[in-house]
Design an enzyme around this catalytic site. Structure first.
Site, PDB file in Angstrom:
ATOM      1  N   HIS A 109      -9.174   4.798  -2.417  1.00 41.79           N
ATOM      2  CA  HIS A 109      -8.506   4.837  -1.104  1.00 41.79           C
ATOM      3  C   HIS A 109      -9.399   5.602  -0.131  1.00 41.79           C
ATOM      4  CE1 HIS A 109      -4.258   3.495  -1.880  1.00 41.79           C
ATOM      5  NE2 HIS A 109      -4.812   3.413  -3.075  1.00 41.79           N
ATOM      6  N   ASP A 151       0.853  -1.195   0.000  1.00 45.74           N
ATOM      7  CA  ASP A 151       0.000   0.000   0.000  1.00 45.74           C
ATOM      8  C   ASP A 151       0.894   1.253   0.000  1.00 45.74           C
ATOM      9  OD1 ASP A 151      -2.407   1.368   0.220  1.00 45.74           O
ATOM     10  OD2 ASP A 151      -2.488   1.227   2.414  1.00 45.74           O
TER      11      ASP A 151
HETATM   12  O1  G3H Z   1      -3.064   4.829   3.611  1.00 53.10           O
HETATM   13  C1  G3H Z   1      -2.660   4.793   4.753  1.00 53.10           C
HETATM   14  C2  G3H Z   1      -2.846   3.588   5.597  1.00 53.10           C
HETATM   15  O2  G3H Z   1      -3.947   3.764   6.430  1.00 53.10           O
HETATM   16  C3  G3H Z   1      -1.563   3.190   6.286  1.00 53.10           C
HETATM   17  O3  G3H Z   1      -1.322   3.764   7.507  1.00 53.10           O
HETATM   18  O4  G3H Z   1       1.223   3.848   7.522  1.00 53.10           O
HETATM   19  O5  G3H Z   1      -0.102   4.179   9.612  1.00 53.10           O
HETATM   20  O6  G3H Z   1       0.061   1.931   8.555  1.00 53.10           O
HETATM   21  P1  G3H Z   1       0.052   3.430   8.339  1.00 53.10           P
HETATM   22  P1  13P Z   2      -8.943   4.771   5.491  1.00 52.74           P
HETATM   23  O1  13P Z   2      -8.051   5.618   6.329  1.00 52.74           O
HETATM   24  O2  13P Z   2     -10.190   5.506   5.086  1.00 52.74           O
HETATM   25  O3  13P Z   2      -9.270   3.458   6.114  1.00 52.74           O
HETATM   26  O4  13P Z   2      -8.163   4.455   4.115  1.00 52.74           O
HETATM   27  C1  13P Z   2      -7.203   3.447   4.053  1.00 52.74           C
HETATM   28  C2  13P Z   2      -6.406   3.480   2.796  1.00 52.74           C
HETATM   29  O5  13P Z   2      -6.709   4.144   1.831  1.00 52.74           O
HETATM   30  C3  13P Z   2      -5.201   2.637   2.766  1.00 52.74           C
HETATM   31  O6  13P Z   2      -4.490   2.809   1.592  1.00 52.74           O
HETATM   32 ZN    ZN Z   3      -4.569   4.830   0.853  1.00 50.15          ZN
END
Ligand code: G3H
Ligand code: 13P
Ligand code: ZN
Length: 330
Positions: free
Chosen positions: A232, A93
């Site tokens: 997203h 991601d």
């Molecule tokens: O797009 C963002 C995701 O929610 C990832 O968040 O880097 O805190 O795991 P994180």
């Molecule tokens: P949310 O913060 O809305 O759950 O989105 C997650 C996301 O886009 C991860 O790539």
């Molecule tokens: Zn995202």
């Protein structure tokens, strides 16, 4: 080098082709630990849904890439043991560089996102093309992004969003060779998508945020018929969990997310992957806070992690069945 094929995983190609044709979206749930992964697999097996297991940069820093890869392998075996072999993708991601994407491809990921949305258009094309050329040698699929979402995208945070420009999508997809495209039509990352001041109230007093830009989505679909589109920032921020967190010592703002109705509408279109992370965080934290508050004698982590896992599973099942429409499609 580990190929995802050795791990029992699949890439997104067939999964997305079926989703676009069938008018549903595949859930892309982020995971960082075993309980989240167990809940995702239990929910997706029980609802017979394909699933994309998403790993962010934060998750890699938290959990270690070797462990995550082997957890994904374990997930395929766990699904089999539960009695139904659902298709499972291990996806990076918001990959922030060619090197990050390469490391994941070399470590058994079956799909990667290269998020060049913060670069200039030309730089975004160049880096995305480079990742696609490498990934496709190993039959790994690639998601690119055009347009910027507000909120925190891994470590890059954007104050303001900018919608995807439909006039750019054909050029971007043909120059880069990406397999799917993330777009910006009004969603944003995190649990604070819309303040009450940005919303109106319906007859039941429920806060309704401004609608997603379905007009932009329709224009993109017209330019790229049948091409897989990704959304997203699609958490709905369930108010029951926000309330639960705040009733048990937490301090969250009373902000709201994307209404399920709008996600349902998006899933019926070319949107075939819907990303959800924050809702999982809310369900888990809410349940853990409630249990620790109600049963102060508990000190075995299983005493609160098991109910948290159960709440997560219920929430994912609901999303697959009632929001994304992916239940029964595996
Ligand atoms: O797009 C963002 C995701 O929610 C990832 O968040 O880097 O805190 O795991 P994180
Ligand atoms: P949310 O913060 O809305 O759950 O989105 C997650 C996301 O886009 C991860 O790539
Ligand atoms: Zn995202």
């Amino acid at each position: 080098m580990t190929s995802y094929k050795e791990l029992g995983l699949v890439n997104t190609r067939d999964m997305f082709a079926k989703a676009v044709k069938g008018g549903y979206a595949v859930p892309a749930y982020n995971f960082n630990n075993m309980e989240q992964l167990q809940a995702i697999i239990m929910a997706c097996v029980e609802t017979k849904s394909p699933v994309i297991l998403q790993v962010s940069k934060g998750a890699r820093d938290y959990a270690n890439i070797n462990l995550l890869r082997n957890m994904a392998r374990g997930a395929t075996e766990y699904a089999h043991e539960l009695g139904y072999d659902i298709p499972i993708v291990l996806h990076l991601d918001h990959g922030d560089s060619f090197e990050t994407c390469k490391e994941c491809i070399d470590n058994g990921f079956s799909s990667v996102m290269i998020d060049g949305s913060h670069f200039s258009y030309e730089e975004n094309v160049a880096i995305t093309k480079k990742v696609v050329e490498y990934a496709h040698k190993f039959d790994v699929t690639v998601e690119g992004e055009l347009g910027v979402l507000a909120g925190i995208e891994d470590e890059v945070s954007a104050e303001k969003s900018s919608y995807t420009r439909p006039e750019e999508v054909i050029d971007f997809v043909s120059k880069t060779g990406v397999d799917s495209l993330a777009i910006s039509i009004g969603t944003s990352h995190g649990a604070n998508k819309f303040t009450p001041a940005q919303c109106t109230r319906n007859e039941d007093g429920i806060l309704i945020p401004p609608p997603l830009r379905f007009d932009i989505l329709a224009e993109i679909e017209k330019k790229l018929p049948g091409f897989p589109i990704v959304l997203h920032g699609s958490s709905s921020v369930p108010q029951e969990f926000v309330k639960m967190i705040n009733e048990h010592g937490g301090k969250l703002k009373d902000n709201v997310g994307i209404p399920e109705e709008q996600l349902r509408q998006a899933a019926k279109s070319a949107v075939c992957k819907i990303n959800i992370d924050s809702d999982g965080r809310l369900a888990m934290t809410g349940t853990i806070r409630r249990i620790l508050d109600e049963k102060p004698e508990i000190f075995d982590p299983r005493g609160y992690l098991k109910p948290a896992r159960e709440a997560l599973k219920e929430m994912y099942m609901h999303k697959n069945k009632d929001v994304l429409g992916s239940a029964g499609k595996a």
